[in-house]
Enzyme design. Structure first.
Site, PDB file in Angstrom:
ATOM      1  CB  SER A   1      -0.946   0.054   1.195  1.00  7.81           C
ATOM      2  OG  SER A   1      -2.042  -0.718   0.927  1.00  7.81           O
TER       3      SER A   1
ATOM      4  CB  SER B   1      -0.971   4.080  -4.020  1.00  9.04           C
ATOM      5  OG  SER B   1      -1.840   3.025  -3.759  1.00  9.04           O
TER       6      SER B   1
ATOM      7  CG  ASP C   1      -4.987  -1.022   0.758  1.00  9.96           C
ATOM      8  OD1 ASP C   1      -5.187  -2.081   1.373  1.00  9.96           O
ATOM      9  OD2 ASP C   1      -4.747  -0.975  -0.454  1.00  9.96           O
TER      10      ASP C   1
HETATM   11  C1  GLA Z   1      -5.716  -3.834  -2.619  1.00 11.75           C
HETATM   12  C2  GLA Z   1      -6.880  -2.889  -2.438  1.00 11.75           C
HETATM   13  C3  GLA Z   1      -7.668  -3.225  -1.176  1.00 11.75           C
HETATM   14  C4  GLA Z   1      -8.047  -4.705  -1.127  1.00 11.75           C
HETATM   15  C5  GLA Z   1      -6.831  -5.582  -1.425  1.00 11.75           C
HETATM   16  C6  GLA Z   1      -7.193  -7.030  -1.570  1.00 11.75           C
HETATM   17  O1  GLA Z   1      -4.783  -3.653  -1.597  1.00 11.75           O
HETATM   18  O2  GLA Z   1      -6.437  -1.548  -2.374  1.00 11.75           O
HETATM   19  O3  GLA Z   1      -8.820  -2.407  -1.102  1.00 11.75           O
HETATM   20  O4  GLA Z   1      -9.104  -4.989  -1.999  1.00 11.75           O
HETATM   21  O5  GLA Z   1      -6.172  -5.171  -2.619  1.00 11.75           O
HETATM   22  O6  GLA Z   1      -7.667  -7.520  -0.362  1.00 11.75           O
END
Ligand code: GLA
Length: 392
Positions: free
Chosen positions: A128, A130, A174
């Site tokens: 994450s 971003s 996230d």
């Molecule tokens: C990404 C997305 C989240 C979630 C995951 C899978 O990280 O940003 O919202 O859907 O994938 O669990």
């Protein structure tokens, strides 16, 4: 080692004024994958790696962004009056989107800013990066402009930036994990109601390892939006006969009774994952609360298998890591984490087996995939915040 961020800020922006410093972590997800946008539960935790932002207000309306991670793009500039997504602005579209959406929600951002970013989360690795840059921008706006914003609203605006500005139809996990993270705790979040609870993560003689496959993935270009659309179609089929709001409303038994309503075989598989994974996540919390770490690990393994076979978001790199990890002594569980399609896996490993684990997994990974994986020990840290003197 972290660069001297104050020095960098002052030399890049040619400034003598001291900036303020903010931080937003990255996240891992222990279990509950691809359930957030299906109205299910997730169980993420914020980690000690993340994105730092040093910022100060300007006297004019100019925004100047610089990232030590993307030094080749130089200082990216725009004006507060034009915050539209602009391909030329590359990574700076993430903070720009956040500034735009907070401004449009009525939070007065009255002047331009100079902002320096530095991240120590590997980019595009499913941790994450971003959401981390969105949320660090959120807390810096809150701090510099003295905004009275509920944390939940900041989280929701971060998700909107992702959905309506960047163009990835991601769920809320996230931004929520990053916005509400708590040291040594994971968060069980019901993504339908947004009710949540913290669960202490005390693994005693075990640690959480993060294993980066070093296979890059970009979410926007991936099959993420396609998976989401398949689940929506499966839900629409089920709603022909069932009064449910999301796949997260179903137990495994209800799913088995009604799955014939889902017309397309692939969509049926996708929905099966979403339903079973949601139930696994609830069970995982219970097991953890009762101190049954082994049972928690088994659920992690089942989660990976379901993501591999039914949801089909793993790929050879993640599968190699997970399968190799399962065979190592001292491993309680291992699975991919995040969106998948490359990126990172996590494993719960006995402390005194960590070196052995890294050597063995890396050797097998390298011989099969042709390049190395990278290993980190995850510390679970606090969520997005301003850093006071001395912490940096
Ligand atoms: C990404 C997305 C989240 C979630 C995951 C899978 O990280 O940003 O919202 O859907 O994938 O669990």
């Amino acid at each position: 080692m972290k660069p001297d961020l104050h020095y960098e800020f002052q030399s890049i922006f040619n400034s003598t004024e001291a900036p303020r410093t903010f931080f937003a972590p990255g996240r891992i997800n222990l279990i509950g994958e691809h359930t957030d946008y299906n109205g299910g539960h997730v169980f993420p935790a914020s980690i000690s790696f993340g994105t730092y932002a040093l910022a100060r207000k300007r006297d004019d309306q100019r925004l100047r962004f610089y990232s030590l991670n993307f030094a080749h793009t130089g200082i990216i500039e725009c004006d507060l009056s034009d915050l539209s997504n602009n391909e030329v602005h590359d990574w700076a579209n993430f903070p720009k989107g956040m500034i735009k959406f907070m401004g449009e929600s009525g939070y007065a951002i009255s002047s331009g800013m100079d902002i320096l970013f530095y991240g120590n989360i590997p980019n595009g690795a499913g941790l994450s990066s971003s959401a981390s840059i969105e949320m660090v921008t959120g807390v810096l706006l809150e701090g510099l402009f003295d905004l009275d914003i509920e944390r939940l609203q900041m989280i929701q605006l971060g998700q909107q930036v992702e959905n309506n500005y960047i163009g990835v139809n991601s769920g809320i996990m996230d931004q929520f994990a990053i916005g509400k993270g708590k040291k040594d705790h994971a968060i069980l979040l019901n993504c339908q109601t947004l009710d949540y609870q913290y669960a202490p993560i005390q693994l005693n003689d075990h640690v959480i390892m993060i294993i980066n496959t070093n296979k890059q993935r970009t979410l926007a270009g991936s099959k993420y939006n396609e998976r989401r659309a398949q689940c929506e179609q499966a839900l629409a089929d089920l709603q022909q006969e069932l009064t449910i709001e999301s796949l997260g409303d179903l137990t495994n038994e209800q799913f088995e009774q009604h799955k014939h309503l889902i017309q397309d075989k692939t969509n049926r598989q996708r929905a099966k994952h979403a339903v079973y994974e949601n139930q696994r996540t609830l069970e995982a919390l219970q097991q953890l609360q009762q101190g049954h770490v082994e049972a928690f690990g088994r659920l992690m393994n089942e989660s990976h298998q379901s993501l591999q076979l039914d949801y089909e978001v793993t790929g050879i790199e993640l599968d190699t890591i997970a399968q190799t990890a399962w065979e190592q002594p001292g491993v309680i569980g291992a699975r991919m984490t995040g969106a998948g399609f490359g990126g990172c896996a996590i494993a719960i490993v006995e402390k005194n087996q960590v070196d052995n684990f890294k050597d063995n997994v890396n050797r097998i990974y390298h011989s099969k995939i042709g390049y190395e994986a990278t290993f980190y020990t995850a510390a679970i840290g606090d969520g997005a915040r301003e850093l006071t003197e001395g912490v940096l």
